[in-house]
Design a protein around this motif. Structure first.
Motif, PDB file in Angstrom:
ATOM      1  N   TRP A 404     -18.056 -36.195 -31.131  1.00 32.70           N
ATOM      2  CA  TRP A 404     -18.437 -35.697 -32.399  1.00 32.70           C
ATOM      3  C   TRP A 404     -18.428 -34.315 -32.729  1.00 32.70           C
ATOM      4  O   TRP A 404     -18.353 -33.830 -33.973  1.00 32.70           O
ATOM      5  CB  TRP A 404     -19.788 -36.368 -32.752  1.00 32.70           C
ATOM      6  CG  TRP A 404     -19.666 -38.028 -32.411  1.00 32.70           C
ATOM      7  CD1 TRP A 404     -20.737 -38.489 -31.550  1.00 32.70           C
ATOM      8  CD2 TRP A 404     -18.849 -38.804 -33.028  1.00 32.70           C
ATOM      9  NE1 TRP A 404     -20.087 -39.874 -31.731  1.00 32.70           N
ATOM     10  CE2 TRP A 404     -19.241 -40.203 -32.363  1.00 32.70           C
ATOM     11  CE3 TRP A 404     -17.901 -38.793 -34.033  1.00 32.70           C
ATOM     12  CZ2 TRP A 404     -18.520 -41.143 -32.766  1.00 32.70           C
ATOM     13  CZ3 TRP A 404     -17.170 -39.938 -34.163  1.00 32.70           C
ATOM     14  CH2 TRP A 404     -17.400 -41.193 -33.599  1.00 32.70           C
ATOM     15  N   GLY A 461      -4.534 -39.342 -46.871  1.00 29.53           N
ATOM     16  CA  GLY A 461      -4.974 -39.314 -45.321  1.00 29.53           C
ATOM     17  C   GLY A 461      -4.891 -37.923 -44.868  1.00 29.53           C
ATOM     18  O   GLY A 461      -4.384 -37.081 -45.289  1.00 29.53           O
ATOM     19  N   ARG A 462      -5.386 -37.583 -43.610  1.00 28.87           N
ATOM     20  CA  ARG A 462      -5.604 -36.391 -42.783  1.00 28.87           C
ATOM     21  C   ARG A 462      -4.253 -35.758 -42.760  1.00 28.87           C
ATOM     22  O   ARG A 462      -4.111 -34.658 -43.220  1.00 28.87           O
ATOM     23  CB  ARG A 462      -5.863 -36.682 -41.535  1.00 28.87           C
ATOM     24  CG  ARG A 462      -6.571 -35.493 -40.655  1.00 28.87           C
ATOM     25  CD  ARG A 462      -7.388 -34.713 -41.714  1.00 28.87           C
ATOM     26  NE  ARG A 462      -7.780 -33.416 -41.297  1.00 28.87           N
ATOM     27  CZ  ARG A 462      -8.642 -32.696 -41.559  1.00 28.87           C
ATOM     28  NH1 ARG A 462      -8.914 -32.695 -42.660  1.00 28.87           N
ATOM     29  NH2 ARG A 462      -8.819 -31.434 -40.817  1.00 28.87           N
ATOM     30  N   TRP A 532     -15.549 -31.771 -40.065  1.00 29.58           N
ATOM     31  CA  TRP A 532     -16.084 -33.035 -39.233  1.00 29.58           C
ATOM     32  C   TRP A 532     -14.898 -34.048 -39.464  1.00 29.58           C
ATOM     33  O   TRP A 532     -14.915 -34.841 -38.532  1.00 29.58           O
ATOM     34  CB  TRP A 532     -17.145 -33.611 -40.355  1.00 29.58           C
ATOM     35  CG  TRP A 532     -16.682 -34.248 -41.755  1.00 29.58           C
ATOM     36  CD1 TRP A 532     -16.536 -33.066 -42.873  1.00 29.58           C
ATOM     37  CD2 TRP A 532     -16.694 -35.436 -42.218  1.00 29.58           C
ATOM     38  NE1 TRP A 532     -16.266 -34.124 -43.926  1.00 29.58           N
ATOM     39  CE2 TRP A 532     -16.183 -35.259 -43.565  1.00 29.58           C
ATOM     40  CE3 TRP A 532     -16.542 -36.679 -41.645  1.00 29.58           C
ATOM     41  CZ2 TRP A 532     -15.948 -36.343 -44.286  1.00 29.58           C
ATOM     42  CZ3 TRP A 532     -16.313 -37.713 -42.349  1.00 29.58           C
ATOM     43  CH2 TRP A 532     -15.791 -37.615 -43.652  1.00 29.58           C
ATOM     44  N   LEU A 533     -13.556 -33.684 -40.178  1.00 25.46           N
ATOM     45  CA  LEU A 533     -12.522 -34.586 -39.955  1.00 25.46           C
ATOM     46  C   LEU A 533     -11.578 -34.335 -38.874  1.00 25.46           C
ATOM     47  O   LEU A 533     -10.707 -34.862 -38.788  1.00 25.46           O
ATOM     48  CB  LEU A 533     -11.819 -34.480 -41.462  1.00 25.46           C
ATOM     49  CG  LEU A 533     -12.473 -35.067 -42.506  1.00 25.46           C
ATOM     50  CD1 LEU A 533     -11.802 -34.855 -43.768  1.00 25.46           C
ATOM     51  CD2 LEU A 533     -12.927 -36.581 -42.228  1.00 25.46           C
ATOM     52  N   VAL A 534     -11.803 -33.163 -38.379  1.00 22.90           N
ATOM     53  CA  VAL A 534     -10.929 -32.514 -37.243  1.00 22.90           C
ATOM     54  C   VAL A 534     -10.576 -33.582 -36.152  1.00 22.90           C
ATOM     55  O   VAL A 534     -11.813 -33.762 -35.439  1.00 22.90           O
ATOM     56  CB  VAL A 534     -11.096 -31.138 -36.762  1.00 22.90           C
ATOM     57  CG1 VAL A 534     -10.368 -30.673 -35.824  1.00 22.90           C
ATOM     58  CG2 VAL A 534     -11.139 -30.284 -38.050  1.00 22.90           C
ATOM     59  N   GLU A 536      -9.349 -34.322 -32.129  1.00 27.94           N
ATOM     60  CA  GLU A 536      -8.908 -33.647 -31.098  1.00 27.94           C
ATOM     61  C   GLU A 536      -7.495 -33.009 -30.998  1.00 27.94           C
ATOM     62  O   GLU A 536      -7.356 -31.723 -30.639  1.00 27.94           O
ATOM     63  CB  GLU A 536      -9.148 -34.453 -29.659  1.00 27.94           C
ATOM     64  CG  GLU A 536     -10.073 -33.899 -28.621  1.00 27.94           C
ATOM     65  CD  GLU A 536     -10.518 -35.138 -27.544  1.00 27.94           C
ATOM     66  OE1 GLU A 536     -10.081 -36.512 -27.958  1.00 27.94           O
ATOM     67  OE2 GLU A 536     -11.106 -34.833 -26.701  1.00 27.94           O
TER      68      GLU A 536
ATOM     69  N   PRO B  93     -20.269 -38.072 -44.729  1.00 24.66           N
ATOM     70  CA  PRO B  93     -21.415 -38.596 -44.028  1.00 24.66           C
ATOM     71  C   PRO B  93     -21.378 -38.224 -42.541  1.00 24.66           C
ATOM     72  O   PRO B  93     -20.291 -37.722 -42.136  1.00 24.66           O
ATOM     73  CB  PRO B  93     -21.160 -40.014 -44.067  1.00 24.66           C
ATOM     74  CG  PRO B  93     -19.595 -40.471 -44.196  1.00 24.66           C
ATOM     75  CD  PRO B  93     -19.273 -39.151 -45.167  1.00 24.66           C
ATOM     76  N   LEU B  95     -20.756 -38.342 -39.001  1.00 29.20           N
ATOM     77  CA  LEU B  95     -20.433 -39.473 -38.202  1.00 29.20           C
ATOM     78  C   LEU B  95     -21.357 -39.718 -36.650  1.00 29.20           C
ATOM     79  O   LEU B  95     -21.612 -40.645 -36.260  1.00 29.20           O
ATOM     80  CB  LEU B  95     -19.073 -39.005 -37.449  1.00 29.20           C
ATOM     81  CG  LEU B  95     -17.915 -38.864 -38.455  1.00 29.20           C
ATOM     82  CD1 LEU B  95     -16.779 -38.108 -37.921  1.00 29.20           C
ATOM     83  CD2 LEU B  95     -17.523 -40.158 -38.990  1.00 29.20           C
ATOM     84  N   GLU B  96     -21.975 -38.683 -36.302  1.00 31.17           N
ATOM     85  CA  GLU B  96     -23.161 -38.839 -35.186  1.00 31.17           C
ATOM     86  C   GLU B  96     -24.082 -39.799 -35.683  1.00 31.17           C
ATOM     87  O   GLU B  96     -24.424 -40.676 -34.913  1.00 31.17           O
ATOM     88  CB  GLU B  96     -23.241 -37.289 -34.880  1.00 31.17           C
ATOM     89  CG  GLU B  96     -23.562 -37.130 -33.506  1.00 31.17           C
ATOM     90  CD  GLU B  96     -23.823 -35.775 -33.366  1.00 31.17           C
ATOM     91  OE1 GLU B  96     -23.584 -34.651 -33.655  1.00 31.17           O
ATOM     92  OE2 GLU B  96     -24.660 -35.636 -32.142  1.00 31.17           O
ATOM     93  N   ALA B 113     -10.239 -42.031 -46.578  1.00 26.36           N
ATOM     94  CA  ALA B 113      -9.139 -42.285 -45.853  1.00 26.36           C
ATOM     95  C   ALA B 113      -9.033 -41.231 -44.634  1.00 26.36           C
ATOM     96  O   ALA B 113      -8.665 -41.654 -43.549  1.00 26.36           O
ATOM     97  CB  ALA B 113      -8.016 -42.159 -46.857  1.00 26.36           C
ATOM     98  N   PRO B 114      -9.240 -40.046 -44.690  1.00 26.37           N
ATOM     99  CA  PRO B 114      -8.985 -38.968 -43.716  1.00 26.37           C
ATOM    100  C   PRO B 114     -10.040 -39.216 -42.495  1.00 26.37           C
ATOM    101  O   PRO B 114      -9.811 -38.733 -41.445  1.00 26.37           O
ATOM    102  CB  PRO B 114      -9.443 -37.587 -44.533  1.00 26.37           C
ATOM    103  CG  PRO B 114      -9.252 -37.948 -45.780  1.00 26.37           C
ATOM    104  CD  PRO B 114      -9.652 -39.224 -46.035  1.00 26.37           C
ATOM    105  N   ALA B 115     -11.227 -39.900 -42.798  1.00 27.01           N
ATOM    106  CA  ALA B 115     -11.924 -40.130 -41.665  1.00 27.01           C
ATOM    107  C   ALA B 115     -11.848 -41.210 -41.010  1.00 27.01           C
ATOM    108  O   ALA B 115     -12.478 -41.683 -40.082  1.00 27.01           O
ATOM    109  CB  ALA B 115     -13.569 -39.997 -42.085  1.00 27.01           C
ATOM    110  N   LEU B 118     -11.460 -41.928 -37.193  1.00 30.16           N
ATOM    111  CA  LEU B 118     -12.948 -41.503 -36.485  1.00 30.16           C
ATOM    112  C   LEU B 118     -13.854 -42.648 -36.772  1.00 30.16           C
ATOM    113  O   LEU B 118     -14.648 -42.876 -35.946  1.00 30.16           O
ATOM    114  CB  LEU B 118     -13.485 -40.270 -36.947  1.00 30.16           C
ATOM    115  CG  LEU B 118     -12.595 -39.006 -36.850  1.00 30.16           C
ATOM    116  CD1 LEU B 118     -12.941 -37.983 -37.457  1.00 30.16           C
ATOM    117  CD2 LEU B 118     -12.845 -38.713 -35.255  1.00 30.16           C
ATOM    118  N   ARG B 121     -13.359 -45.595 -34.459  1.00 34.09           N
ATOM    119  CA  ARG B 121     -13.833 -45.511 -32.940  1.00 34.09           C
ATOM    120  C   ARG B 121     -15.374 -45.889 -32.840  1.00 34.09           C
ATOM    121  O   ARG B 121     -15.585 -46.318 -31.859  1.00 34.09           O
ATOM    122  CB  ARG B 121     -13.742 -43.951 -32.682  1.00 34.09           C
ATOM    123  CG  ARG B 121     -12.413 -43.433 -32.593  1.00 34.09           C
ATOM    124  CD  ARG B 121     -12.601 -42.108 -32.278  1.00 34.09           C
ATOM    125  NE  ARG B 121     -12.827 -41.711 -30.901  1.00 34.09           N
ATOM    126  CZ  ARG B 121     -12.231 -40.625 -30.189  1.00 34.09           C
ATOM    127  NH1 ARG B 121     -11.731 -39.651 -30.753  1.00 34.09           N
ATOM    128  NH2 ARG B 121     -12.550 -40.160 -29.194  1.00 34.09           N
TER     129      ARG B 121
END
Lengths: 676, 310
Positions: A404, A461-462, A532-534, A536, B93, B95-96, B113-115, B118, B121
């Motif tokens: 995170w 999307g990303r 926050w969207l990045v 690994e 929001p 994530l942690e 969508a971009p998140a 993540l 997971r």
């Protein structure tokens, strides 16, 4: 101020005929376009009478009197006011990029209105002027306080104004993101709307504008002396600093008064004087006459276009700020032709004393920065708030926390390094302290495509985001290369071209902000960097890109030391000037694109980091590159950490925090060196 | 014949709908699919429409996005004051914080969508957007409620909620019919300041309420994908037949500003005393907001209008 003299010969040729001609055409077109939709319902005479009264039996007449006529009057009044304010500002600062907006007045006014909306809604209902003027004065007071001891040298004032704009702009954005639902009116206000349904706002406004304008004209003679250059003006007895301060104060008063009524009308204050100059206004008197006239015509035309677009589409409001930006962009592009002979910006030669600090050893400075960076990494990984309060994550558990906290931090650092490098490259290449990736428009190009994606309603999307940003950056780069080739890659043309791109992006952004509500928040988040969207993978690929480019830079650092000496000296030293510029431009663009995807286009690290490097005593190119990169990295690492924790569990975009943190530090540096 | 049809329909339904999730079950959603081993107990909702849906099913989420905002803007269905964690803003929001709550289901929209990878997971993620271009918001809200009902093993409750909404709409329609109040079209607006309003467009959630009540929307154009347009107040003047419904809250001082404006006093709706103000309803929520709007709107129309906002 040498070039001012060059562009304004005292006994030059008389004003060309095309100036009144063009102004006449502009006005005729604007008035015709504005009244055209009404001519079906009312006779031209009845329409003219709508300015005086109305016929209660005819609803069209009521509408014309209370909606159309005050709107036309407002457009003319405000356009003229902004044109005059712009002309005076450009005169005071001797800089074609200067305008009330550049000095932070618009951002300050918006700050005032934002704070009033959130905390003193009663005050706003009572008078919208007061918070706007207070905000504008706050902005300009900060600018003056910072530059007082430096005697308002043009470059310093512009720089301070820009930093204040970023700083207050970032604060405004933070409010909008966290309290957007409460600030619905500000989304429109930020885009500027001339919609009227009453004569009262106009009747309130015109005496104020008239009084302030008259006071400004009284300052005309002292301002004229400024045109002779600072030294001559001083020897003629004009108290340069005081005249500037007083004129600036009036500019603020005028812009804030106007802005409080209709919101931020972008770029009229910049475009009108530029247009006047392009069309041949040379002396101060001519500029002060024609800038307001052109400004009024421009705004009336732009507002009519906005109104037309609103009614032709689905009826949804197209804010006037959008169309003024769309008209302002091409004018600035036109200005590229007009300023062809200006090889450097006025005032550029007289570098402010604040930026020649004591040299310091690169090793020491870099070492300190590395220690800072390491400390930030440790704190960022370890010390963090949770839902149950703050806690310390033991090193053994870092592999879990990494998921995170790690990739976003790494990406932020890398983006900072990239922007630091790109900023230094661009400032060195253009020999201009205002040069930065943000100003070059690479970030603006990336953002423009992003705005279009949001406008089209695609859920990106990303991968699409990255693709969109890269496309935009590449497009902007292509355009810049085209422009630049024409001007042999001379610095200021690039900056102006970049500014024009930024103007277009701004237009789209204003449109989204005014129409979108919640949708706008999403865009704002991206614009200010969504670390926050990045993931690994993204973080590591970014690392590969940055390392490669740094290696290339280490090899070709030489041209950078020579280019600022001027084209002739550079050529005579055996440097293929155009090609060297192209390569450096390309590198800077790739660096910027990579960083923009992560941190958004508006972090201003690219502007701030190279300056900090200089403040920290790094003057040769190589050293400045290293230190600027590190400064950028530290700045964004801190920003990313803060963005995660300050309003936990809410997040602020890291780029916004960078603008705040970097802005504060920059202000401090500026004022400290002003005193030294 | 009728009974046979019913049996037939029930059979089709039984075949089409997944059985109660005793074993692992899989659902398709907007951006993929998710599998649940058992009905989730710890849900996190990342937008207010999803929060509303969970609450309607009698499930209190362990975490929601923008907790305070929900209390202020949505209000109904009420979220308990205690025991619900805030996981950050609706656009970004934390994530942690989400991970810390250890949810077994996350409900979000395609906006996020971009998140998505993540979020996946952390827990199975159900993606459904009530608001997207060219899709009926109420239908989507309905679908979300029913699907969540299946996932949470509360299918009956979901159906009961929807039946209640339909019943309310019919009831309010009858009241309006009786009072003969359906004739003139209505313009539903939120005032942004004295010059601009958000007008709710035919492609929005509220259109469902208007249709069900037998009312025409005065605003003819589709709005943005949230279903509204920001317009200047003078744009409403063109629709002279319209009754004007102002949804609270209105900006402070609005009443006085409008009263001082001849433009407003000449506005046909104001001249006919057909300006109505109703209690706050959240226009970008789910199915329940349609019911609330129908209630408030009917009450306001029956109570009669005035020449200004309150």
């Amino acid at each position: 101020m040498s070039s001012n003299i060059a562009t304004s010969p005292l006994q030059g040729p008389s004003m060309p005929a095309r100036l009144p001609l063009m102004a006449g055409v502009l006005w005729a077109a604007a008035i015709l376009a504005s009244s055209a939709p009404w001519l079906g319902q009312l006779s031209p005479l009845a329409l003219l009478e709508a300015f005086i009264g109305f016929n209660a039996d005819s609803y069209a007449s009521v509408m014309a009197h209370f909606s159309w006529a005050p709107r036309v009057s407002m457009a003319i009044l405000i356009g003229a006011a902004l044109g005059l304010a712009g002309a005076v500002t450009q005169q005071i600062l001797g800089n074609p990029l200067a305008s009330p907006t550049t000095l932070g007045v618009a951002a300050g006014s918006q700050f005032g209105v934002t704070v009033a909306s959130l905390f003193f809604p009663g005050l706003l209902a009572w008078s919208a002027d007061i918070p706007a003027i207070l905000g504008g004065l706050l902005a300009i007071a900060m600018v003056i306080a910072l530059t007082w001891r430096l005697g308002f040298s043009p470059v310093t004032v512009i720089l301070a104004g820009l930093v204040i704009t970023f700083f207050l702009g970032a604060t405004n954005m933070a409010f909008l993101l966290l309290k957007g639902e409460w600030l619905g009116n500000l989304f429109i206000w930020g885009a500027g709307s001339l919609v009227q349904n009453n004569w009262q706002p106009f009747l309130d406004l015109w005496p104020r504008v008239l009084i302030i304008a008259a006071l400004m004209l009284l300052l005309m003679r002292p301002l004229q002396l400024l045109q002779l250059g600072e030294t001559s003006a001083r020897s003629l007895g004009a108290k340069v600093a005081w005249v500037r301060a007083l004129a600036l104060f009036l500019v603020v008063l005028l812009s804030a008064t106007v802005v409080s009524r209709v919101g931020v009308i972008a770029f009229v204050g910049l475009a009108a004087p530029v247009l006047a100059r392009l069309l041949g206004a040379r002396t101060l008197g001519e500029k002060l006459v024609w800038s307001p006239l052109l400004g009024a015509g421009l705004l009336l035309l732009a507002d009519t276009l906005a109104h037309w677009a609103s009614t032709w589409g689905d009826g949804s409001l197209i804010p006037t700020g959008t169309t003024t930006a769309l008209i302002g962009g091409p004018i600035i592009l036109l200005a590229l032709q007009g300023f062809r002979n200006t090889h450097h910006m006025p005032g550029q030669a007289s570098s402010p004393p604040g930026f020649l600090p004591q040299r310091r050893a690169t090793g020491v400075i870099a070492g300190i920065l590395l220690v800072l960076l390491a400390a930030t990494v440790v704190i960022s990984m370890g010390w963090s708030p949770g839902l149950e309060g703050w806690n310390w994550t033991a090193v053994t558990n870092w592999n879990e926390a990494w998921v995170w906290r790690g990739p976003r931090m790494l990406a932020a650092i890398l983006a900072g390094v990239a922007l630091g490098l790109a900023g230094t490259l661009i400032q060195r290449m253009t020999g201009n302290p205002m040069g930065s990736p943000e100003m070059l428009g690479i970030s603006g190009g990336a953002a423009l495509v992003m705005v279009l994606v949001v406008l089209s309603g695609i859920e990106a999307g990303r991968a699409i985001q990255v693709l969109a940003a890269t496309t935009g950056a590449a497009g902007a780069l292509g355009l810049l290369i085209l422009l630049a080739r024409k001007h042999r890659f001379a610095g200021n043309q690039l900056l102006l071209g970049g500014l024009a791109l930024y103007v277009f992006m701004d237009a789209g952004l204003r449109l989204v902000m005014a129409s979108g509500g919640t949708q706008a928040s999403k865009l704002l988040n991206w614009m200010y960097g969504s670390t926050w969207l990045v993931s690994e993978t993204e973080a590591f690929s970014l690392m590969a890109i940055i390392l490669t480019i740094s290696a290339v830079l280490a090899v070709i650092v030489r041209p950078l030391t020579i280019l600022p000496l001027g084209d002739v000296s550079a050529s005579s030293l055996g440097l293929p000037v155009a090609r060297a510029r192209l390569v450096l431009l390309l590198l800077a663009a790739v660096l910027t694109a990579a960083a923009t995807v992560v941190i958004g286009p508006l972090s201003f690290v690219g502007l701030i980091a190279p300056h900090l490097a200089r403040v920290l005593g790094q003057q040769t190119v190589g050293r400045q590159l290293i230190v600027a990169g590190l400064v950028g990295g530290v700045l964004l690492a801190v920003a990313d950490y803060l963005s995660r924790i300050v309003v936990y569990p809410n997040q602020l975009p890291a780029g916004l925090l960078a603008a705040l943190v970097g802005g504060l530090y920059f202000l401090w540096g500026l004022s400290r060196h002003g005193k030294a | 014949m009728f009974t046979r049809l019913c049996v037939f329909a029930a059979l089709i339904l039984a075949m089409a709908l997944p059985a109660a999730p005793a074993a692992a079950d899989t659902w398709q959603h907007e951006n993929g699919s998710l599998t649940l081993e058992q009905p989730p107990k710890r849900i996190i909702t990342l937008n207010w429409a999803a929060t509303e849906a969970a609450l309607l099913l009698g499930v209190t989420p362990v975490g929601v996005a923008d907790l305070q905002g929900y209390h202020h803007w949505v209000r109904q269905p009420a979220l308990p004051e205690e025991g619900v964690a805030n996981v950050g803003t609706r656009v970004a929001p934390s994530l942690e914080a989400i991970a810390e709550l250890e949810p077994d289901l996350i409900v979000t929209s395609a906006e996020m969508a971009p998140a998505e990878s993540l979020l996946e997971r952390i827990a199975p993620t159900y993606v459904i957007s009530v608001y997207r271009p060219d899709i009926n918001a109420f239908e989507q809200a309905r679908k979300m409620l029913l699907t969540l009902g299946d996932m949470l093993d509360r299918r009956e409750q979901a159906e009961a909620v929807l039946a209640d909404i339909e019943q309310t709409l019919e009831h309010e329609r009858a009241r309006l019919e009786q009072a003969d109040l359906q004739g003139r079209p209505v313009a539903l607006v939120n005032f942004l300041d004295a010059r601009h309003v958000r007008v709710h467009a035919p492609n929005g959630l509220y259109q469902t309420a208007l249709d069900a009540l037998g009312l025409d929307n005065a605003w003819p154009h589709d709005g943005n994908f949230w279903g509204f347009s920001v317009v200047g107040l003078e744009a409403l003047a063109d629709h002279r037949n319209a009754r004007l419904i102002a949804i609270s809250p209105t900006p402070p001082g609005l009443r006085d500003t409008l009263a001082d404006s001849p433009f407003w006093t000449y506005l046909p709706a104001a001249q006919r005393n057909q300006v109505y103000q109703i209690d706050p309803v959240w226009p970008f929520g789910g199915a329940y907001q349609v019911k609330r709007l129908a209630n408030y709107l009917t009450d306001a129309l029956l109570a009669g209008g005035s020449d200004n906002v309150e």
